[in-house]
Motif scaffolding. Structure first.
Motif, PDB file in Angstrom:
ATOM      1  N   UNK A   1       0.844  -1.201   0.000  1.00 43.62           N
ATOM      2  CA  UNK A   1       0.000   0.000   0.000  1.00 43.62           C
ATOM      3  C   UNK A   1       0.880   1.253   0.000  1.00 43.62           C
ATOM      4  N   UNK A   2       1.900   1.268   0.844  1.00 45.81           N
ATOM      5  CA  UNK A   2       2.797   2.427   0.908  1.00 45.81           C
ATOM      6  C   UNK A   2       3.494   2.648  -0.434  1.00 45.81           C
ATOM      7  N   UNK A   3       3.988   1.576  -1.058  1.00 48.20           N
ATOM      8  CA  UNK A   3       4.683   1.708  -2.341  1.00 48.20           C
ATOM      9  C   UNK A   3       3.767   2.289  -3.414  1.00 48.20           C
ATOM     10  N   UNK A   4       2.542   1.793  -3.479  1.00 49.24           N
ATOM     11  CA  UNK A   4       1.598   2.280  -4.491  1.00 49.24           C
ATOM     12  C   UNK A   4       1.270   3.747  -4.241  1.00 49.24           C
ATOM     13  N   UNK A   5       0.990   4.102  -3.000  1.00 45.20           N
ATOM     14  CA  UNK A   5       0.637   5.486  -2.667  1.00 45.20           C
ATOM     15  C   UNK A   5       1.803   6.438  -2.910  1.00 45.20           C
ATOM     16  N   UNK A   6       3.010   6.020  -2.587  1.00 49.24           N
ATOM     17  CA  UNK A   6       4.187   6.858  -2.841  1.00 49.24           C
ATOM     18  C   UNK A   6       4.323   7.117  -4.342  1.00 49.24           C
ATOM     19  N   UNK A   7       4.155   6.077  -5.157  1.00 45.25           N
ATOM     20  CA  UNK A   7       4.281   6.239  -6.605  1.00 45.25           C
ATOM     21  C   UNK A   7       3.180   7.138  -7.163  1.00 45.25           C
ATOM     22  N   UNK A   8       1.963   6.991  -6.660  1.00 40.40           N
ATOM     23  CA  UNK A   8       0.868   7.850  -7.117  1.00 40.40           C
ATOM     24  C   UNK A   8       1.156   9.324  -6.830  1.00 40.40           C
ATOM     25  N   UNK A   9       1.683   9.608  -5.649  1.00 40.49           N
ATOM     26  CA  UNK A   9       2.006  10.994  -5.295  1.00 40.49           C
ATOM     27  C   UNK A   9       3.176  11.498  -6.137  1.00 40.49           C
ATOM     28  N   UNK A  10       4.190  10.675  -6.328  1.00 41.99           N
ATOM     29  CA  UNK A  10       5.322  11.083  -7.163  1.00 41.99           C
ATOM     30  C   UNK A  10       4.848  11.474  -8.560  1.00 41.99           C
ATOM     31  N   UNK A  11       3.946  10.679  -9.120  1.00 43.63           N
ATOM     32  CA  UNK A  11       3.424  10.957 -10.462  1.00 43.63           C
ATOM     33  C   UNK A  11       2.544  12.206 -10.491  1.00 43.63           C
TER      34      UNK A  11
END
Length: 118
Positions: free
Chosen positions: A65-75
């Motif tokens: 969950x953390x990895x997906x959310x971090x990537x979404x914010x980065x994008x």
């Protein structure tokens, strides 16, 4: 017409809520924004989807969950920068963010190029 600090904080909270709903699929249950000179702190509560809540029941799921959310914010950083620049009239130098998969909170810290004027 100039906004008060509280009015601008409310507008930022509303804009971040819209961003979460439109770009991440779910809006927070509660948002609070604090303007501290050239720093804007946004605290969001209740942001995990039901699926993310289920995944967060174990260590591997929390990491996912953390990895997906971090990537979404980065994008989405250019969009977040645009939102803050439009509302504050200041350029965003950097964005810091973290999410708790334990209590479903996210924190954004926006560093601006100068203090927000009121």
């Amino acid at each position: 017409m100039t906004m008060t600090k509280g009015q601008l904080e409310d507008k930022i909270s509303a804009a971040i809520t819209r961003f979460e709903k439109e770009h991440l699929g779910r809006g927070p249950e509660e948002v609070k924004t604090f303007i501290l000179g050239d720093v804007i702190l946004v605290r969001l509560k209740g942001i995990l989807t039901p699926a993310e809540q289920q995944l967060s029941r174990n260590h591997d799921g929390r990491l996912l969950v953390k990895q997906v959310r971090v990537q979404l914010i980065e994008n989405s950083k250019p969009l977040l920068e645009e939102i803050l620049q439009t509302l504050t009239g200041r350029n965003v130098i950097t964005i810091h963010s973290d999410i708790s998969t334990i209590n479903g909170e996210r924190v954004f810290v926006f560093i601006l190029d100068q203090e927000v004027a009121f």
